[in-house]
Scaffold this active site. Structure first.
Site, mmCIF file in Angstrom:
data_model
loop_
_atom_site.group_PDB
_atom_site.id
_atom_site.type_symbol
_atom_site.label_atom_id
_atom_site.label_comp_id
_atom_site.label_asym_id
_atom_site.label_seq_id
_atom_site.Cartn_x
_atom_site.Cartn_y
_atom_site.Cartn_z
ATOM 1 N N ASN A 13 109.725 96.758 0.958
ATOM 2 C CA ASN A 13 109.614 95.452 0.315
ATOM 3 C C ASN A 13 108.128 95.128 0.206
ATOM 4 O OD1 ASN A 13 109.873 92.822 -0.592
ATOM 5 N ND2 ASN A 13 110.410 91.987 1.421
ATOM 6 N N LYS A 15 106.611 92.780 -1.291
ATOM 7 C CA LYS A 15 106.285 91.355 -1.325
ATOM 8 C C LYS A 15 105.274 91.081 -2.447
ATOM 9 C CE LYS A 15 107.615 91.062 3.478
ATOM 10 N NZ LYS A 15 107.419 90.407 4.797
ATOM 11 N N HIS A 98 116.046 87.067 1.276
ATOM 12 C CA HIS A 98 114.989 87.356 2.251
ATOM 13 C C HIS A 98 114.556 86.057 2.928
ATOM 14 C CE1 HIS A 98 111.106 88.590 3.915
ATOM 15 N NE2 HIS A 98 111.567 89.827 3.848
ATOM 16 N N GLU A 100 111.777 84.880 3.677
ATOM 17 C CA GLU A 100 110.676 84.166 3.030
ATOM 18 C C GLU A 100 111.165 83.359 1.838
ATOM 19 O OE1 GLU A 100 107.590 87.573 4.557
ATOM 20 O OE2 GLU A 100 108.183 87.558 2.444
ATOM 21 N N GLU A 170 117.289 90.957 9.524
ATOM 22 C CA GLU A 170 115.862 90.734 9.719
ATOM 23 C C GLU A 170 115.650 89.450 10.505
ATOM 24 O OE1 GLU A 170 113.996 90.214 5.853
ATOM 25 O OE2 GLU A 170 115.070 88.326 5.725
ATOM 26 N N GLY A 176 106.476 89.787 9.844
ATOM 27 C CA GLY A 176 105.084 89.448 9.625
ATOM 28 C C GLY A 176 104.383 88.904 10.851
ATOM 29 N N SER A 216 109.749 94.148 11.129
ATOM 30 C CA SER A 216 108.528 94.866 11.543
ATOM 31 C C SER A 216 108.799 96.285 12.038
ATOM 32 C CB SER A 216 107.766 94.071 12.612
ATOM 33 O OG SER A 216 107.338 92.827 12.108
ATOM 34 N N GLY A 238 105.125 95.448 5.666
ATOM 35 C CA GLY A 238 103.741 95.911 5.619
ATOM 36 C C GLY A 238 103.577 97.414 5.605
#
Length: 255
Positions: A13, A15, A98, A100, A170, A176, A216, A238
């Protein structure tokens, strides 16, 4: 992972990262590193990178996904993209729900369900995200929260349609932040999600659905996480922006 029953999938992902030239470079670096993967490989990229990603991955084992879609097929929804638009491009996957999107853009369990329905109607495969906040985990209501999110999101989804859904657990507190659920914690919640699916459908459906971990996961912890019986790969943030790291996670899920 139980590869006899279901496929492990590693999905990146991205982002809000990477310009088109940067995306092309990253994908070109990634292709040779994952060409022999023993699991599914997906990159979910910003809308502006979709065409670049589709062109760059032609003839490879890498599938392309979007990071969201709207529930309407068309209409007065400025700034939104419909599932039908994604499908017409050749996009195969879409991330929905998600944390976010829930945290920053007002996504709710109900709108997640509407987007899931739209994506399935358009022929897309869905990566459905569920997960609890830190205060919810500390209050001991992780199962209630994750169970409700799963049930509402799958409302109206048939057992046959479920074959086109991946669930990604998640924990919001591990996205993050650098924090990661222990392998045992991840497996415990993934297993619970599987029991929810079994109650909604049956054991065959529960055994067959891919449930990722999405908090993560990185090159260092991927082996331990993917070794868990109910962790069928991961939704990677990430670490998906660095080809060697993402490839290491794919290698872990390929064992």
């Amino acid at each position: 992972m139980n590869k006899a029953l279901r496929q492990a999938v590693i999905a990146g992902n991205w982002k809000m990262n990477k310009t088109r030239p940067e995306a092309k470079t990253l994908i070109s670096e990634l292709i040779p590193l994952v060409k022999d993967a023993g699991c599914g490989v997906v990159i979910c990229v910003p809308y502006t990178n979709l065409e670049t990603a589709l062109d760059a991955t032609k003839g490879t084992n890498i599938k392309v996904g979007a990071e969201n879609c709207h529930w309407a097929e068309s209409g007065a929804f400025t700034g939104e993209i419909s599932a039908a638009m994604l499908a017409e491009m050749g996009v195969e996957y879409v991330v929905i729900g998600h944390s976010e999107r829930r945290q920053y853009f007002g996504e709710t369990d109900v709108t997640v369900n509407k987007r899931v329905r739209a994506a399935l109607n358009a022929g897309l495969k869905v990566i459905l995200c569920v997960g609890e906040l830190l205060e919810q985990r500390e209050s001991g209501i992780t199962e209630e929260i994750v169970g409700m999110q799963t049930k509402v999101a799958l409302g109206g989804v048939t057992k046959e349609e479920l074959k086109n859904i991946i669930i990604a657990y998640e924990p919001v507190w591990a996205i993050g932040t650098g924090k990661t659920a222990t392998a045992e914690q991840a497996n415990e919640v993934n297993h619970y999600i599987r029991t929810v699916v079994e109650k909604l459908y049956d054991k065959e459906a529960a055994d067959g659905i891919t449930i990722q971990y999405g908090g993560s996961m990185n090159a260092k912890n991927a082996d331990e996480l993917t070794a868990q019986p109910d962790v069928d790969g991961g939704l990677i943030g990430g670490a998906s922006l660095k080809a060697p790291d993402f490839a290491a996670i794919v290698a872990a899920a390929s064992k």
